[in-house]
Design a protein around this motif. Structure first.
Motif, short mmCIF file in Angstrom:
data_model
loop_
_atom_site.label_atom_id
_atom_site.label_comp_id
_atom_site.label_asym_id
_atom_site.label_seq_id
_atom_site.Cartn_x
_atom_site.Cartn_y
_atom_site.Cartn_z
N ASP A 100 44.48 45.70 28.44
CA ASP A 100 45.03 46.42 29.59
C ASP A 100 44.03 47.45 30.12
OD1 ASP A 100 47.23 46.95 31.39
OD2 ASP A 100 47.44 48.87 30.33
N VAL A 101 43.37 48.19 29.23
CA VAL A 101 42.39 49.19 29.67
C VAL A 101 41.19 48.50 30.30
CG1 VAL A 101 40.76 50.96 28.88
CG2 VAL A 101 43.12 50.95 28.02
N LEU A 102 40.76 47.38 29.75
CA LEU A 102 39.62 46.68 30.33
C LEU A 102 39.94 46.16 31.73
CD1 LEU A 102 38.36 44.64 27.24
CD2 LEU A 102 37.15 46.50 28.40
N ASN A 103 41.17 45.76 31.95
CA ASN A 103 41.54 45.20 33.26
C ASN A 103 41.91 46.27 34.28
OD1 ASN A 103 41.53 42.22 33.34
ND2 ASN A 103 42.68 42.50 31.47
N HIS A 104 42.58 47.33 33.85
CA HIS A 104 43.13 48.28 34.81
C HIS A 104 42.63 49.70 34.63
CE1 HIS A 104 45.88 45.05 35.74
NE2 HIS A 104 46.27 45.01 34.48
N GLY A 105 41.84 49.95 33.63
CA GLY A 105 41.40 51.31 33.35
C GLY A 105 42.45 52.01 32.48
N PRO A 106 42.13 53.21 32.01
CA PRO A 106 43.06 53.92 31.12
C PRO A 106 44.32 54.33 31.85
CG PRO A 106 41.23 55.32 31.71
CD PRO A 106 40.92 53.98 32.28
#
Length: 108
Positions: A100-106
């Protein structure tokens, strides 16, 4: 979903057999339900590791793509998120959060 329908039909047959049919049908219905429960448990136990493997593989691939684009900050945040969750939780949840962080950021 078809497996659940098959199990429910077998269970309904077993209940019907317990009330109206002979000993052979009752035993057969019970054995069929036991076999279907065992197959369902085996399938369920094998699905989670498969999903976890896929999430980790995809995250590693996406990490390489982001690093080649120069987005090191997002990769560092994703790895930090993974490490913090994996230390206290499961690697499955950690992998999902990293993805999720890789796709949308933190998350804010």
């Amino acid at each position: 979903m078809p497996f659940l329908i098959l199990f429910l039909l077998a269970l309904a047959f077993w209940i019907y057999a317990e009330r109206r049919l002979g000993i052979g049908a009752r035993i057969g219905g019970g054995i069929l339900c036991i076999v279907l429960i065992a197959c369902g448990a085996y399938f369920t136990a094998s699905v989670m590791p498969s999903y976890e493997r896929t999430v980790h593989r995809s995250s590693i691939r996406l990490t390489g793509e982001l690093l080649s684009k120069g987005e090191t900050q997002r990769v560092e945040q994703a790895i930090s998120t993974y490490n913090s969750i994996a230390a206290t939780g499961t690697t499955y949840r950690a992998g999902m959060e990293m993805w999720d962080v890789l796709n949308h950021g933190p998350k804010k």
